[in-house]
Design a protein around this motif. Structure first.
Motif, PDB file in Angstrom:
ATOM      1  N   VAL A 169       9.342 -13.312  49.366  1.00  0.00           N
ATOM      2  CA  VAL A 169       8.767 -12.244  48.551  1.00  0.00           C
ATOM      3  C   VAL A 169       8.750 -10.974  49.390  1.00  0.00           C
ATOM      4  O   VAL A 169       8.231 -10.962  50.506  1.00  0.00           O
ATOM      5  N   ASN A 170       9.333  -9.910  48.848  1.00  0.00           N
ATOM      6  CA  ASN A 170       9.425  -8.620  49.528  1.00  0.00           C
ATOM      7  C   ASN A 170       8.550  -7.627  48.767  1.00  0.00           C
ATOM      8  O   ASN A 170       8.899  -7.200  47.664  1.00  0.00           O
ATOM      9  N   ASP A 171       7.416  -7.262  49.345  1.00  0.00           N
ATOM     10  CA  ASP A 171       6.407  -6.450  48.661  1.00  0.00           C
ATOM     11  C   ASP A 171       6.253  -5.093  49.343  1.00  0.00           C
ATOM     12  O   ASP A 171       5.721  -5.007  50.455  1.00  0.00           O
ATOM     13  N   MET A 228      21.314 -12.668  53.033  1.00  0.00           N
ATOM     14  CA  MET A 228      20.335 -12.789  51.958  1.00  0.00           C
ATOM     15  C   MET A 228      20.567 -11.687  50.937  1.00  0.00           C
ATOM     16  O   MET A 228      21.127 -10.642  51.258  1.00  0.00           O
ATOM     17  N   ILE A 229      20.152 -11.969  49.715  1.00  0.00           N
ATOM     18  CA  ILE A 229      20.244 -11.003  48.629  1.00  0.00           C
ATOM     19  C   ILE A 229      18.832 -10.685  48.170  1.00  0.00           C
ATOM     20  O   ILE A 229      18.058 -11.589  47.852  1.00  0.00           O
ATOM     21  N   ASP A 230      18.510  -9.388  48.146  1.00  0.00           N
ATOM     22  CA  ASP A 230      17.189  -8.933  47.717  1.00  0.00           C
ATOM     23  C   ASP A 230      17.310  -8.366  46.306  1.00  0.00           C
ATOM     24  O   ASP A 230      17.926  -7.323  46.106  1.00  0.00           O
ATOM     25  N   ILE A 231      16.735  -9.073  45.332  1.00  0.00           N
ATOM     26  CA  ILE A 231      16.877  -8.680  43.931  1.00  0.00           C
ATOM     27  C   ILE A 231      15.615  -7.969  43.467  1.00  0.00           C
ATOM     28  O   ILE A 231      14.511  -8.507  43.575  1.00  0.00           O
ATOM     29  N   ILE A 244      17.540 -15.866  49.026  1.00  0.00           N
ATOM     30  CA  ILE A 244      17.295 -14.931  47.932  1.00  0.00           C
ATOM     31  C   ILE A 244      15.868 -14.422  48.050  1.00  0.00           C
ATOM     32  O   ILE A 244      14.922 -15.196  48.158  1.00  0.00           O
ATOM     33  N   SER A 245      15.745 -13.099  48.062  1.00  0.00           N
ATOM     34  CA  SER A 245      14.449 -12.440  48.148  1.00  0.00           C
ATOM     35  C   SER A 245      14.163 -11.737  46.833  1.00  0.00           C
ATOM     36  O   SER A 245      15.077 -11.203  46.197  1.00  0.00           O
ATOM     37  N   VAL A 246      12.912 -11.720  46.412  1.00  0.00           N
ATOM     38  CA  VAL A 246      12.526 -10.955  45.226  1.00  0.00           C
ATOM     39  C   VAL A 246      11.715  -9.747  45.668  1.00  0.00           C
ATOM     40  O   VAL A 246      10.750  -9.861  46.419  1.00  0.00           O
ATOM     41  N   ASP A 247      12.163  -8.580  45.239  1.00  0.00           N
ATOM     42  CA  ASP A 247      11.529  -7.312  45.594  1.00  0.00           C
ATOM     43  C   ASP A 247      10.543  -6.954  44.482  1.00  0.00           C
ATOM     44  O   ASP A 247      10.935  -6.451  43.425  1.00  0.00           O
ATOM     45  N   THR A 248       9.256  -7.232  44.706  1.00  0.00           N
ATOM     46  CA  THR A 248       8.249  -6.985  43.679  1.00  0.00           C
ATOM     47  C   THR A 248       6.882  -6.774  44.310  1.00  0.00           C
ATOM     48  O   THR A 248       6.620  -7.269  45.407  1.00  0.00           O
TER      49      THR A 248
END
Length: 300
Positions: A120-122, A57-60, A99-103
């Motif tokens: 979602v990576n919080d 996975m890619i954490d953007i 794909i992960s979103v770091d927000t």
């Protein structure tokens, strides 16, 4: 019985092997690689490299969460993030990857999922945006809830670094966040927990966490057996405490120290490792998984 996580259109089997999450910072000010991947072309090249090296996975991330980082608005974060996210999601190499979103902004999370993000990576576990948990519940995607006290600008303040028993208190505080997530409509089986290495922690706290992952799970189990078996992510990559221990001022010189942390973490029960250097850490993960598999075989 196998623990699985619904994601995309299938089920992610956590019993087979440890997953590797590659870090893609599209920020000018991140502590390790700020400014390197702000252009879409550079970001896509890096994502392609990490996938070729073994990233699952890619954490953007488009907002730095390093200590003392200044916060940008959700609108600015979206402007930075979306061109890269859409380009990475459209790569042929991204087929079958996550794909992960770091927000920590609900608006960013919603927009990112609509453009192809799967998780979602919080870092705040819903504490920096009162709408985050409700929005993620509606998005019906896995949610990574990380332990942090305060916010990036204040997390290393002295009051946020006071622990009597760091593993016990992390377990209690992160369980509280998962419970809030459940009350907001996110089922516990969609939550991934992260003890927050480097966030509102001193060096000794980070070491206690890395050696105490089973203790964190055991303490959570006192409150909820189900939550105690949630997937666990660790993110020690190139963190400042490694530089202090190894006398490595430059962040990109901390990869060997990161591998040591990843090894300890996987052997301690981590399911996902979040790293900058995918190739070397992926090798470490493979060896750890092989050792764990052999150990299980010997027991049976």
């Amino acid at each position: 019985m196998k623990r699985v996580l619904p994601i995309k259109s299938g089920l992610w089997d956590l019993s087979q092997r440890t997953s590797v999450m590659g870090i893609l910072n599209v920020t000018p000010d991140s502590f390790s690689d700020g400014g390197k991947f702000v252009s879409v072309e550079a970001a896509v090249t890096q994502a392609r490299l990490m996938i070729s090296e073994g990233a699952d996975m890619i954490d953007i991330g488009a907002q730095s969460t390093r200590p003392m980082a200044s916060r940008i608005s959700a609108e600015e974060e979206i402007d930075r993030l979306m061109p890269v996210l859409e380009a990475v999601a459209g790569m042929p190499e991204a087929e079958g990857k996550l794909i992960s979103v770091d927000t920590f902004y609900s608006e960013v999370a919603s927009e990112a999922v609509s453009k192809g993000a799967h998780l979602v990576n919080d870092v705040s576990a819903g504490q920096l945006d009162s709408n985050m948990l409700r929005v993620v519940a509606g998005l019906r995607v896995p949610y990574i809830a990380m332990h942090m006290r305060g916010e990036p600008h204040t997390m290393q303040n002295s009051e946020n670094l006071q622990y009597d028993d760091v593993c016990k208190q992390i377990a209690s505080e992160i369980y509280s966040r998962v419970k809030d997530a459940e009350l907001s409509g996110i089922p516990a089986w969609r939550v991934i927990i992260d003890p927050g290495i480097g966030f509102s922690k001193k060096t000794e706290h980070n070491l206690d966490i890395l050696m105490g992952l089973p203790n964190i799970r055991a303490e959570i189990a006192r409150k909820s057996f189900g939550v105690s078996h949630a997937p666990m992510l660790i993110g020690p990559s190139r963190k400042k405490f490694l530089g202090q221990i190894c006398s490595r001022i430059a962040a990109d010189e901390r990869d060997p120290a990161t591998i040591a942390c990843v090894t300890a973490g996987v052997l301690g029960g981590a399911n996902i490792v979040r790293v900058h250097n995918v190739r070397d850490n992926a090798d470490s993960v493979k060896v750890c998984d092989a050792m764990l598999k052999q150990s299980t075989k010997n027991l049976s």
